[in-house]
Every structure is written in C-alpha cells, then in structure tokens.
Design an enzyme around this catalytic site. Structure first.
Site, PDB file in Angstrom:
ATOM      1  NE  ARG A  69     -97.528  13.742 -19.725  1.00 25.35           N
ATOM      2  CZ  ARG A  69     -97.760  12.448 -19.642  1.00 25.35           C
ATOM      3  NH1 ARG A  69     -96.765  11.608 -19.574  1.00 25.35           N
ATOM      4  NH2 ARG A  69     -98.987  11.980 -19.634  1.00 25.35           N
ATOM      5  CD  GLU A 106     -99.140   1.607 -21.623  1.00 26.53           C
ATOM      6  OE1 GLU A 106     -98.701   2.766 -21.673  1.00 26.53           O
ATOM      7  OE2 GLU A 106     -98.521   0.657 -21.135  1.00 26.53           O
TER       8      GLU A 106
END
Ligand code: AMP
Length: 186
Positions: A69, A106
């Site tokens: 992204r 994460e």
C-alpha cells in the site's frame, strides 16, 4: 456544474473514508482498510496532498514506499513532488542485488529488502506507508535506508495506531513522523 473545493487545512474528513474490518487477517486484529479511501477520488487526493505538503520544500531526493500500500501512496506522492520513487519490497521480489532486514509485524514476522544501489550517501528520503502500528516495518525500512547511506527526512502515514507505540518508537529514534489519522483506544 459544481466544483468540489477541498480546503485541506479546514479538515477534509479522511477518516470517514477508511473502512474498519474486524478480525482480519486474524481474530482480534482490527484492520484499517484504506482501499475505500483510494477508491474515492476526493479522499485519495486529500490524503496524498496532506501527506506531501510538509515536504514541498524539504529538499527530499527520493520517496521510498513500502510494499504494497506504500507503493500506491508513495508513487502518487513522488509524482506530485516531482521526484523518483524507490520500492522496499518483501523478500525475493526485487531482481537486483539487495540488502534486507527481518522485522516483527503486528501479526507475524517478515523480511523487507531494498536494492543495494538504490540510495547514495547523503540522499534525503521521505518514507511512505499506509499505516504505522508497532513500527516494526517502518523501523526496518529506516534501518535499510540508513544502512544505504540515506538520510530519513520523515516518515509519513495515513493511519497511526498510537496504542501500539510505533510513531513514538520512530520519534525516539529522531525520525519525524507525519500522520493524518490516529485510531486510539482499540
Ligand atoms: P507495524 O510494523 O506493526 O507498524 O505494521 C505496519 C504494517 O502492517 C503496515 O504496512 C500496514 O499496512 C500493516 N498493518 C499492521 N497493522 C494493521 C492494521 N491494524 N490495519 C491495517 N494494516 C495493518
């Protein structure tokens, strides 16, 4: 015929265009999906403009974007700033000689790479990704840039998750962090 005026400093609501998807890619993760922002012509432009305006006169040499992204936003920002774009990619994707870094995500562990000859000593770099969570990805990217001799002018993100400490981690490393939307408390 109606002209849509986006008075950026008076707060185009970028947050409204970010979609929240619960339990993706794993149970317990709240995914902040920017594909809805990218799909909206006003929101995409507002996000690109807001991300780049502090760096219009910052003497940046290259925009570096993190797969995937960060490529979409970073490509648009590089074009708007009149600069070249350098990709940081997942392991094994870049064809030339690379340097790499492992990092903790994460939700997992991964390796990112940059072409070994992409950055020259003293190049001033603007780093772009869509989101900073724990900061592991951005920190690895900054290490790659600095190991290449580059100077990180700032790192810019559409979204920051302050509870996960990533932005603060970068600030503690003396990297300027520019972010547009904070999601605190979840
Ligand atoms: P981190 O290394 O923990 O800062 O994670 C940042 C990277 O993982 C970015 O490239 C994001 O696209 C992705 N990411 C991590 N957490 C999320 C989340 N909650 N929603 C969307 N993307 C995320």
């Amino acid at each position: 015929y109606r002209i849509c005026l986006m008075d950026l400093r008076n707060g185009f609501d970028i947050r409204r265009h970010i979609r929240t998807i619960h339990d993706y890619p794993k149970p317990g993760i709240t995914f902040r999906d920017i594909t809805t922002l990218l799909a909206n012509k006003h929101a995409f432009r507002a996000a690109v403009d807001e991300l780049m305006w502090p760096f219009l006169s910052a003497g940046v040499d290259y925009v570096v974007g993190i797969e995937a992204r960060g490529f979409i936003l970073g490509g648009a920002i590089a074009h708007e700033l009149g600069l070249g774009f350098l990709p940081i990619r997942k392991k094994g994707k870049l064809p030339g000689k690379v340097i790499g870094r492992d990092y903790q995500l994460e939700y997992g562990i991964d390796t990112i790479e940059i072409h070994a000859d992409a950055i020259s000593k003293g190049d001033k770099i603007l780093l772009i990704d869509d989101l900073i969570a724990t900061g592991g990805t951005a920190e690895a990217a900054i290490d790659l840039i600095q190991d290449s001799g580059g100077d990180v002018v700032a790192a810019a993100f559409v979204v920051s998750l302050p509870d996960l400490g990533g932005a603060q981690k970068l600030i503690d490393k003396n990297v300027k962090v520019h972010r547009l939307v904070d999601y605190a408390g979840d």
